[in-house]
Design an enzyme around this catalytic site. Structure first.
Site, PDB file in Angstrom:
ATOM      1  N   CYS A 171      38.685  39.285  48.713  1.00 44.73           N
ATOM      2  CA  CYS A 171      39.089  38.300  49.727  1.00 44.73           C
ATOM      3  C   CYS A 171      37.990  38.154  50.785  1.00 44.73           C
ATOM      4  O   CYS A 171      37.067  38.967  50.869  1.00 44.73           O
ATOM      5  CB  CYS A 171      40.416  38.711  50.372  1.00 44.73           C
ATOM      6  SG  CYS A 171      40.275  40.025  51.591  1.00 44.73           S
TER       7      CYS A 171
ATOM      8  N   GLU B 166      39.115  47.154  48.678  1.00 43.79           N
ATOM      9  CA  GLU B 166      37.669  47.122  48.936  1.00 43.79           C
ATOM     10  C   GLU B 166      37.345  47.695  50.309  1.00 43.79           C
ATOM     11  O   GLU B 166      36.360  48.411  50.485  1.00 43.79           O
ATOM     12  CB  GLU B 166      37.142  45.680  48.843  1.00 43.79           C
ATOM     13  CG  GLU B 166      37.300  45.032  47.471  1.00 43.79           C
ATOM     14  CD  GLU B 166      38.625  44.303  47.289  1.00 43.79           C
ATOM     15  OE1 GLU B 166      39.641  44.723  47.884  1.00 43.79           O
ATOM     16  OE2 GLU B 166      38.635  43.308  46.543  1.00 43.79           O
TER      17      GLU B 166
ATOM     18  N   CYS C 218      43.306  46.161  52.087  1.00 40.29           N
ATOM     19  CA  CYS C 218      42.809  45.908  50.737  1.00 40.29           C
ATOM     20  C   CYS C 218      42.031  47.116  50.203  1.00 40.29           C
ATOM     21  O   CYS C 218      41.491  47.923  50.969  1.00 40.29           O
ATOM     22  CB  CYS C 218      41.845  44.722  50.748  1.00 40.29           C
ATOM     23  SG  CYS C 218      42.591  43.137  51.101  1.00 40.29           S
TER      24      CYS C 218
ATOM     25  N   GLU D 144      49.627  49.183  51.088  1.00 41.77           N
ATOM     26  CA  GLU D 144      50.496  48.210  51.761  1.00 41.77           C
ATOM     27  C   GLU D 144      51.395  48.900  52.784  1.00 41.77           C
ATOM     28  O   GLU D 144      51.448  50.139  52.857  1.00 41.77           O
ATOM     29  CB  GLU D 144      51.303  47.440  50.706  1.00 41.77           C
ATOM     30  CG  GLU D 144      50.368  46.644  49.793  1.00 41.77           C
ATOM     31  CD  GLU D 144      51.089  45.718  48.823  1.00 41.77           C
ATOM     32  OE1 GLU D 144      52.316  45.840  48.642  1.00 41.77           O
ATOM     33  OE2 GLU D 144      50.383  44.868  48.227  1.00 41.77           O
TER      34      GLU D 144
ATOM     35  N   CYS E  49      37.347  41.140  53.111  1.00 40.41           N
ATOM     36  CA  CYS E  49      36.620  42.234  52.446  1.00 40.41           C
ATOM     37  C   CYS E  49      35.152  41.877  52.263  1.00 40.41           C
ATOM     38  O   CYS E  49      34.274  42.731  52.424  1.00 40.41           O
ATOM     39  CB  CYS E  49      37.271  42.570  51.104  1.00 40.41           C
ATOM     40  SG  CYS E  49      38.852  43.430  51.308  1.00 40.41           S
TER      41      CYS E  49
ATOM     42  N   ASN F 190      44.456  49.458  47.266  1.00 39.13           N
ATOM     43  CA  ASN F 190      45.164  48.780  48.356  1.00 39.13           C
ATOM     44  C   ASN F 190      46.342  49.619  48.827  1.00 39.13           C
ATOM     45  O   ASN F 190      47.022  50.270  48.037  1.00 39.13           O
ATOM     46  CB  ASN F 190      45.570  47.342  47.999  1.00 39.13           C
ATOM     47  CG  ASN F 190      46.328  47.186  46.704  1.00 39.13           C
ATOM     48  OD1 ASN F 190      46.152  47.963  45.762  1.00 39.13           O
ATOM     49  ND2 ASN F 190      47.181  46.187  46.634  1.00 39.13           N
TER      50      ASN F 190
HETATM   51  N1  THU Z   1      44.189  42.791  47.936  1.00 40.54           N
HETATM   52  C1  THU Z   1      43.128  43.641  47.805  1.00 40.54           C
HETATM   53  O1  THU Z   1      43.295  44.864  47.730  1.00 40.54           O
HETATM   54  N2  THU Z   1      41.882  43.094  47.773  1.00 40.54           N
HETATM   55  C2  THU Z   1      41.611  41.769  47.893  1.00 40.54           C
HETATM   56  O2  THU Z   1      40.455  41.393  47.932  1.00 40.54           O
HETATM   57  C3  THU Z   1      42.694  40.812  47.946  1.00 40.54           C
HETATM   58  C4  THU Z   1      44.062  41.353  48.008  1.00 40.54           C
HETATM   59  C5  THU Z   1      45.535  43.365  48.016  1.00 40.54           C
HETATM   60  C6  THU Z   1      46.207  43.173  49.345  1.00 40.54           C
HETATM   61  C7  THU Z   1      47.666  43.271  48.964  1.00 40.54           C
HETATM   62  O3  THU Z   1      48.029  44.640  48.945  1.00 40.54           O
HETATM   63  C8  THU Z   1      47.703  42.725  47.543  1.00 40.54           C
HETATM   64  O4  THU Z   1      46.377  42.761  47.055  1.00 40.54           O
HETATM   65  C9  THU Z   1      48.236  41.301  47.436  1.00 40.54           C
HETATM   66  O5  THU Z   1      47.552  40.450  48.280  1.00 40.54           O
END
Ligand code: THU
Length: 160
Positions: free
Chosen positions: A112, A75, A73, A64, A115, A62
């Site tokens: 999520c 994925e 994210c 940010e 994704c 991920n």
């Molecule tokens: N996140 C992912 O990388 N994948 C997911 O399926 C859900 C959330 C990340 C996004 C953000 O950087 C952190 O997790 C908190 O939500």
């Protein structure tokens, strides 16, 4: 009015040692990339490793951003990289894992919805299931035999 039931099934592995060797390797790749995630805001690191045909592995974490919605994210970072670099290679499996700075995550964390939708695009395109394995930092691993098992009634290109 007619009622229809939608059923799906998952498989649960006790721990990473119980995974088949190839999948254990994939999960370890996900763990390695997870630890390099850029997650200064949530402090919730996620790693994804994809096995393509010909045993090509691509990974993503991920990413940010100070403008929060601009992040991505793990994925989708990984699947878009695979789609960009290897547009003609089929996706066989994805392994996903997380690590939180506030607690040890022992339950499997599913991808999520956004994704799932992104991965579904490639599963539909290649007309071959993508195995999805996901876990926390430690503990059980959940396997879905296909992405669409995690996203019934997915939106796809046939609707357009
Ligand atoms: N996140 C992912 O990388 N994948 C997911 O399926 C859900 C959330 C990340 C996004 C953000 O950087 C952190 O997790 C908190 O939500």
């Amino acid at each position: 009015m007619e009622e229809r039931k939608i059923t799906t099934s998952i498989q649960i592995f006790e721990n990473i040692e119980e995974l088949p060797p190839q999948v254990k390797f994939l999960m370890k790749e996900a763990q390695a990339i997870r630890d390099q995630a850029y997650a200064p805001y949530s402090k919730f690191k996620v790693g994804a490793a994809i096995q393509l045909e010909d045993d090509i592995i691509v990974t993503g974490s991920n990413q940010e951003n100070a403008a929060y919605p601009s992040g991505l994210c793990a994925e989708r970072t990984a699947i878009f990289y695979a789609g960009s670099q290897y547009p003609n290679k089929k996706v066989k499996a994805m392994a996903i894992c997380v690590k939180s700075s506030s607690k040890v995550v022992t339950k499997p964390i599913a991808p999520c919805g956004a994704c799932r939708q992104a991965i579904a695009e490639y599963e539909v395109k290649q007309d071959q299931p993508i195995e999805i394995y996901f876990m926390g930092e430690e503990g059980k691993i959940i396997k879905a035999k296909a992405l669409l098992d995690l996203l019934p009634l997915a939106f796809d290109a046939s609707f357009l």
